[in-house]
Write a protein that holds these residues in place. Structure first.
Motif, PDB file in Angstrom:
ATOM      1  N   VAL A   1       0.823  -1.210   0.000  1.00 43.22           N
ATOM      2  CA  VAL A   1       0.000   0.000   0.000  1.00 43.22           C
ATOM      3  C   VAL A   1       0.860   1.264   0.000  1.00 43.22           C
ATOM      4  O   VAL A   1       0.675   2.146  -0.834  1.00 43.22           O
ATOM      5  N   CYS A   2       1.823   1.339   0.933  1.00 46.63           N
ATOM      6  CA  CYS A   2       2.585   2.586   1.075  1.00 46.63           C
ATOM      7  C   CYS A   2       4.077   2.448   0.772  1.00 46.63           C
ATOM      8  O   CYS A   2       4.818   3.419   0.842  1.00 46.63           O
ATOM      9  N   SER A   3       4.547   1.251   0.497  1.00 44.42           N
ATOM     10  CA  SER A   3       5.942   0.949   0.147  1.00 44.42           C
ATOM     11  C   SER A   3       6.936   1.076   1.296  1.00 44.42           C
ATOM     12  O   SER A   3       8.138   1.034   1.074  1.00 44.42           O
ATOM     13  N   GLU A   4       6.461   1.208   2.512  1.00 46.40           N
ATOM     14  CA  GLU A   4       7.373   1.243   3.659  1.00 46.40           C
ATOM     15  C   GLU A   4       7.869  -0.166   3.968  1.00 46.40           C
ATOM     16  O   GLU A   4       7.277  -1.159   3.559  1.00 46.40           O
ATOM     17  N   LYS A   5       8.966  -0.257   4.722  1.00 41.89           N
ATOM     18  CA  LYS A   5       9.525  -1.556   5.085  1.00 41.89           C
ATOM     19  C   LYS A   5       8.574  -2.310   6.023  1.00 41.89           C
ATOM     20  O   LYS A   5       8.018  -1.734   6.950  1.00 41.89           O
ATOM     21  N   MET A   6       8.403  -3.595   5.740  1.00 39.10           N
ATOM     22  CA  MET A   6       7.574  -4.456   6.585  1.00 39.10           C
ATOM     23  C   MET A   6       8.450  -5.026   7.709  1.00 39.10           C
ATOM     24  O   MET A   6       9.676  -5.066   7.595  1.00 39.10           O
ATOM     25  N   VAL A   7       7.803  -5.475   8.791  1.00 44.21           N
ATOM     26  CA  VAL A   7       8.489  -6.188   9.866  1.00 44.21           C
ATOM     27  C   VAL A   7       7.792  -7.531  10.057  1.00 44.21           C
ATOM     28  O   VAL A   7       6.598  -7.671   9.783  1.00 44.21           O
ATOM     29  N   VAL A   8       8.537  -8.508  10.498  1.00 38.73           N
ATOM     30  CA  VAL A   8       7.980  -9.811  10.823  1.00 38.73           C
ATOM     31  C   VAL A   8       7.634  -9.783  12.298  1.00 38.73           C
ATOM     32  O   VAL A   8       8.428  -9.328  13.120  1.00 38.73           O
TER      33      VAL A   8
ATOM     34  N   PRO B   1       8.194 -25.046  11.719  1.00 42.20           N
ATOM     35  CA  PRO B   1       7.187 -25.945  11.151  1.00 42.20           C
ATOM     36  C   PRO B   1       7.291 -27.370  11.691  1.00 42.20           C
ATOM     37  O   PRO B   1       6.329 -28.133  11.637  1.00 42.20           O
ATOM     38  N   GLN B   2       8.431 -27.739  12.255  1.00 39.04           N
ATOM     39  CA  GLN B   2       8.632 -29.095  12.767  1.00 39.04           C
ATOM     40  C   GLN B   2       7.989 -29.291  14.136  1.00 39.04           C
ATOM     41  O   GLN B   2       7.189 -30.188  14.321  1.00 39.04           O
ATOM     42  N   CYS B   3       8.345 -28.429  15.092  1.00 39.14           N
ATOM     43  CA  CYS B   3       7.874 -28.644  16.467  1.00 39.14           C
ATOM     44  C   CYS B   3       6.807 -27.657  16.913  1.00 39.14           C
ATOM     45  O   CYS B   3       6.208 -27.824  17.968  1.00 39.14           O
ATOM     46  N   GLY B   4       6.563 -26.611  16.121  1.00 41.68           N
ATOM     47  CA  GLY B   4       5.518 -25.651  16.469  1.00 41.68           C
ATOM     48  C   GLY B   4       5.961 -24.546  17.408  1.00 41.68           C
ATOM     49  O   GLY B   4       5.152 -23.691  17.772  1.00 41.68           O
ATOM     50  N   THR B   5       7.230 -24.531  17.809  1.00 46.67           N
ATOM     51  CA  THR B   5       7.707 -23.455  18.667  1.00 46.67           C
ATOM     52  C   THR B   5       7.536 -22.130  17.939  1.00 46.67           C
ATOM     53  O   THR B   5       7.850 -22.011  16.763  1.00 46.67           O
ATOM     54  N   ALA B   6       7.013 -21.129  18.660  1.00 51.04           N
ATOM     55  CA  ALA B   6       6.773 -19.820  18.050  1.00 51.04           C
ATOM     56  C   ALA B   6       7.402 -18.731  18.905  1.00 51.04           C
ATOM     57  O   ALA B   6       7.436 -18.837  20.129  1.00 51.04           O
ATOM     58  N   ILE B   7       7.900 -17.716  18.227  1.00 49.60           N
ATOM     59  CA  ILE B   7       8.472 -16.543  18.884  1.00 49.60           C
ATOM     60  C   ILE B   7       7.763 -15.331  18.305  1.00 49.60           C
ATOM     61  O   ILE B   7       7.647 -15.201  17.087  1.00 49.60           O
ATOM     62  N   GLU B   8       7.270 -14.466  19.183  1.00 46.16           N
ATOM     63  CA  GLU B   8       6.599 -13.260  18.714  1.00 46.16           C
ATOM     64  C   GLU B   8       7.385 -12.038  19.144  1.00 46.16           C
ATOM     65  O   GLU B   8       8.030 -12.022  20.175  1.00 46.16           O
ATOM     66  N   GLY B   9       7.341 -11.003  18.327  1.00 44.77           N
ATOM     67  CA  GLY B   9       8.040  -9.752  18.575  1.00 44.77           C
ATOM     68  C   GLY B   9       8.123  -8.990  17.271  1.00 44.77           C
ATOM     69  O   GLY B   9       7.381  -9.265  16.328  1.00 44.77           O
ATOM     70  N   LYS B  10       9.016  -8.057  17.193  1.00 43.82           N
ATOM     71  CA  LYS B  10       9.245  -7.325  15.949  1.00 43.82           C
ATOM     72  C   LYS B  10      10.641  -7.662  15.454  1.00 43.82           C
ATOM     73  O   LYS B  10      11.628  -7.392  16.126  1.00 43.82           O
ATOM     74  N   PHE B  11      10.689  -8.269  14.270  1.00 42.25           N
ATOM     75  CA  PHE B  11      11.949  -8.699  13.686  1.00 42.25           C
ATOM     76  C   PHE B  11      12.156  -7.985  12.368  1.00 42.25           C
ATOM     77  O   PHE B  11      11.265  -7.944  11.523  1.00 42.25           O
ATOM     78  N   GLU B  12      13.339  -7.437  12.195  1.00 44.70           N
ATOM     79  CA  GLU B  12      13.683  -6.755  10.950  1.00 44.70           C
ATOM     80  C   GLU B  12      14.128  -7.791   9.930  1.00 44.70           C
ATOM     81  O   GLU B  12      14.814  -8.746  10.261  1.00 44.70           O
ATOM     82  N   LEU B  13      13.727  -7.592   8.699  1.00 45.07           N
ATOM     83  CA  LEU B  13      14.164  -8.471   7.617  1.00 45.07           C
ATOM     84  C   LEU B  13      15.580  -8.089   7.193  1.00 45.07           C
ATOM     85  O   LEU B  13      16.031  -6.972   7.442  1.00 45.07           O
ATOM     86  N   CYS B  14      16.277  -9.001   6.527  1.00 44.22           N
ATOM     87  CA  CYS B  14      17.604  -8.669   6.014  1.00 44.22           C
ATOM     88  C   CYS B  14      17.465  -7.691   4.850  1.00 44.22           C
ATOM     89  O   CYS B  14      16.390  -7.579   4.250  1.00 44.22           O
ATOM     90  N   LYS B  15      18.527  -7.006   4.508  1.00 44.65           N
ATOM     91  CA  LYS B  15      18.447  -5.978   3.473  1.00 44.65           C
ATOM     92  C   LYS B  15      18.089  -6.541   2.107  1.00 44.65           C
ATOM     93  O   LYS B  15      17.524  -5.850   1.281  1.00 44.65           O
ATOM     94  N   PHE B  16      18.359  -7.814   1.854  1.00 43.54           N
ATOM     95  CA  PHE B  16      18.010  -8.420   0.570  1.00 43.54           C
ATOM     96  C   PHE B  16      16.499  -8.625   0.445  1.00 43.54           C
ATOM     97  O   PHE B  16      15.962  -8.630  -0.657  1.00 43.54           O
ATOM     98  N   CYS B  17      15.816  -8.786   1.569  1.00 35.39           N
ATOM     99  CA  CYS B  17      14.359  -8.967   1.547  1.00 35.39           C
ATOM    100  C   CYS B  17      13.632  -7.709   1.096  1.00 35.39           C
ATOM    101  O   CYS B  17      12.488  -7.782   0.651  1.00 35.39           O
TER     102      CYS B  17
END
Length: 98
Positions: free
Chosen positions: A10-17, A23-39
């Motif tokens: 929509v606005c072309s700003e950088k997204m965060v994860v 996918p194997q054990c279902g362990t999940a971590i939540e927070g704000k993660f920056e993508l690498c510069k190639f992403c």
């Protein structure tokens, strides 16, 4: 599985994860993660970078693969360098000799 997009459609700003999950054990971590510069590169830029690596930076080979001229390849390379946050050196232009 869908590929992560680095820029907001929509606005072309950088997204965060905000969630990572194993996918194997279902362990999940939540927070704000920056993508690498190639992403944050566009698909076209990532494809160009992949070709650059595959041809070991041989611009003649890239010209053949893409059907583009030397100046166009150099321009795309300069744009990629700038998109990754590096300074593009603009020296005297040296044209390719045939």
């Amino acid at each position: 599985m869908n590929e992560v997009i680095g820029r907001c459609p929509v606005c072309s700003e950088k997204m965060v994860v905000t969630r990572l999950e194993c996918p194997q054990c279902g362990t999940a971590i939540e927070g704000k993660f920056e993508l690498c510069k190639f992403c944050y590169l566009s698909k076209e830029q990532r494809d160009f970078l992949e070709l650059f690596i595959r041809t070991r930076g041989n611009i003649r080979e890239m010209e053949k693969e893409l059907g583009l001229s030397y100046p166009t390849i150099k321009n795309k390379l300069d744009n990629l360098i700038a998109a990754l946050g590096y300074k593009v050196e603009k020296g005297p232009r040296v044209d390719k000799k045939e």
